[in-house]
Design a protein around this motif. Sequence first.
Motif, PDB file in Angstrom:
ATOM      1  N   TYR A  50      45.156  59.445  -1.870  1.00  0.00           N
ATOM      2  CA  TYR A  50      44.163  60.471  -1.535  1.00  0.00           C
ATOM      3  C   TYR A  50      44.175  60.810  -0.048  1.00  0.00           C
ATOM      4  O   TYR A  50      43.160  61.234   0.504  1.00  0.00           O
ATOM      5  CB  TYR A  50      42.762  60.033  -1.957  1.00  0.00           C
ATOM      6  N   TYR A  52      44.580  63.044   3.136  1.00  0.00           N
ATOM      7  CA  TYR A  52      44.315  64.487   3.190  1.00  0.00           C
ATOM      8  C   TYR A  52      44.342  64.994   4.626  1.00  0.00           C
ATOM      9  O   TYR A  52      44.165  64.242   5.571  1.00  0.00           O
ATOM     10  CB  TYR A  52      42.985  64.809   2.520  1.00  0.00           C
ATOM     11  N   GLY A  55      40.535  70.598   3.491  1.00  0.00           N
ATOM     12  CA  GLY A  55      39.606  70.596   2.365  1.00  0.00           C
ATOM     13  C   GLY A  55      38.353  69.794   2.636  1.00  0.00           C
ATOM     14  O   GLY A  55      38.079  69.361   3.755  1.00  0.00           O
ATOM     15  N   TRP A  57      36.399  66.437   1.261  1.00  0.00           N
ATOM     16  CA  TRP A  57      36.657  65.187   0.545  1.00  0.00           C
ATOM     17  C   TRP A  57      35.422  64.306   0.573  1.00  0.00           C
ATOM     18  O   TRP A  57      34.689  64.278   1.565  1.00  0.00           O
ATOM     19  CB  TRP A  57      37.831  64.456   1.180  1.00  0.00           C
ATOM     20  N   GLN A  58      35.211  63.571  -0.525  1.00  0.00           N
ATOM     21  CA  GLN A  58      34.026  62.730  -0.630  1.00  0.00           C
ATOM     22  C   GLN A  58      34.390  61.342  -1.155  1.00  0.00           C
ATOM     23  O   GLN A  58      35.110  61.205  -2.141  1.00  0.00           O
ATOM     24  CB  GLN A  58      33.005  63.359  -1.572  1.00  0.00           C
ATOM     25  N   ASP A 121      34.279  67.458   5.692  1.00  0.00           N
ATOM     26  CA  ASP A 121      34.773  68.832   5.626  1.00  0.00           C
ATOM     27  C   ASP A 121      35.718  69.014   6.810  1.00  0.00           C
ATOM     28  O   ASP A 121      35.277  69.130   7.961  1.00  0.00           O
ATOM     29  CB  ASP A 121      33.605  69.819   5.698  1.00  0.00           C
ATOM     30  N   TYR A 148      42.152  59.149   5.490  1.00  0.00           N
ATOM     31  CA  TYR A 148      42.020  58.419   4.223  1.00  0.00           C
ATOM     32  C   TYR A 148      40.796  57.520   4.303  1.00  0.00           C
ATOM     33  O   TYR A 148      40.235  57.305   5.378  1.00  0.00           O
ATOM     34  CB  TYR A 148      43.289  57.625   3.877  1.00  0.00           C
ATOM     35  N   ASN A 174      37.387  65.817  -4.394  1.00  0.00           N
ATOM     36  CA  ASN A 174      37.992  66.803  -3.491  1.00  0.00           C
ATOM     37  C   ASN A 174      37.624  68.202  -3.929  1.00  0.00           C
ATOM     38  O   ASN A 174      37.650  68.521  -5.107  1.00  0.00           O
ATOM     39  CB  ASN A 174      39.519  66.646  -3.489  1.00  0.00           C
ATOM     40  N   LYS A 175      37.255  69.034  -2.951  1.00  0.00           N
ATOM     41  CA  LYS A 175      36.986  70.455  -3.189  1.00  0.00           C
ATOM     42  C   LYS A 175      37.842  71.214  -2.195  1.00  0.00           C
ATOM     43  O   LYS A 175      37.611  71.126  -0.991  1.00  0.00           O
ATOM     44  CB  LYS A 175      35.508  70.754  -2.981  1.00  0.00           C
ATOM     45  N   LYS A 176      38.853  71.902  -2.689  1.00  0.00           N
ATOM     46  CA  LYS A 176      39.758  72.616  -1.780  1.00  0.00           C
ATOM     47  C   LYS A 176      39.305  74.035  -1.564  1.00  0.00           C
ATOM     48  O   LYS A 176      38.648  74.632  -2.327  1.00  0.00           O
ATOM     49  CB  LYS A 176      41.165  72.596  -2.325  1.00  0.00           C
TER      50      LYS A 176
END
Length: 176
Positions: A50, A52, A55, A57-58, A121, A148, A174-176
């Motif tokens: 995961y 990144y 995006g 991410w939570q 974010d 990460y 994840n919300k892209k």
Amino acid sequence: MEVQWPYDLREEERYSYRNGVHTLEVYSTDKPHTRDSHTKPRTEVRITGYDYSSGVWQFEGQGYVPRGTSGVCVMQVFGAGTGGHASTVAIRVYDGALAAYRSTIVPDIYDRWFRLNVIHDVEAREVVVYVDRVLVYQGGDHGGSSHYFKFGVYAQDGASDYMESRWKGIKIFNKK
């Protein structure tokens, strides 16, 4: 998931996963996680798969910190580019208080399960933290191009002799 623990010990001496609960322990006198590391002792889980760079991410998980554990990072969003920080945010425990770095966000966290949500974010360069569904922290990140999530126990200044945290229900969104 990748477990990091003192290099001169066996993993099972500092980490266990039983009945859905990760238990992570470290002593202030333990060695770092690699022979060539100059960091303080830790037993942490690095969540793999995961990483990144963009995006929203939570991290979500339920944590437990027993009384006496202090001067320790229990969760972090790793990766930063400014301000001399290695992490975007570090959730720590000092004398029973949960803190974002050194700023208290929950005054009494010992000996109870709590739900932790950390949302990053990347484009907005913002981090928000919820504990038990209550917003407790909102602030800027520290930049960086790759991030990460990690959880466990990572000794900080003023660490107690023994540090422990327990975690269950870990999820990444994840919300892209």
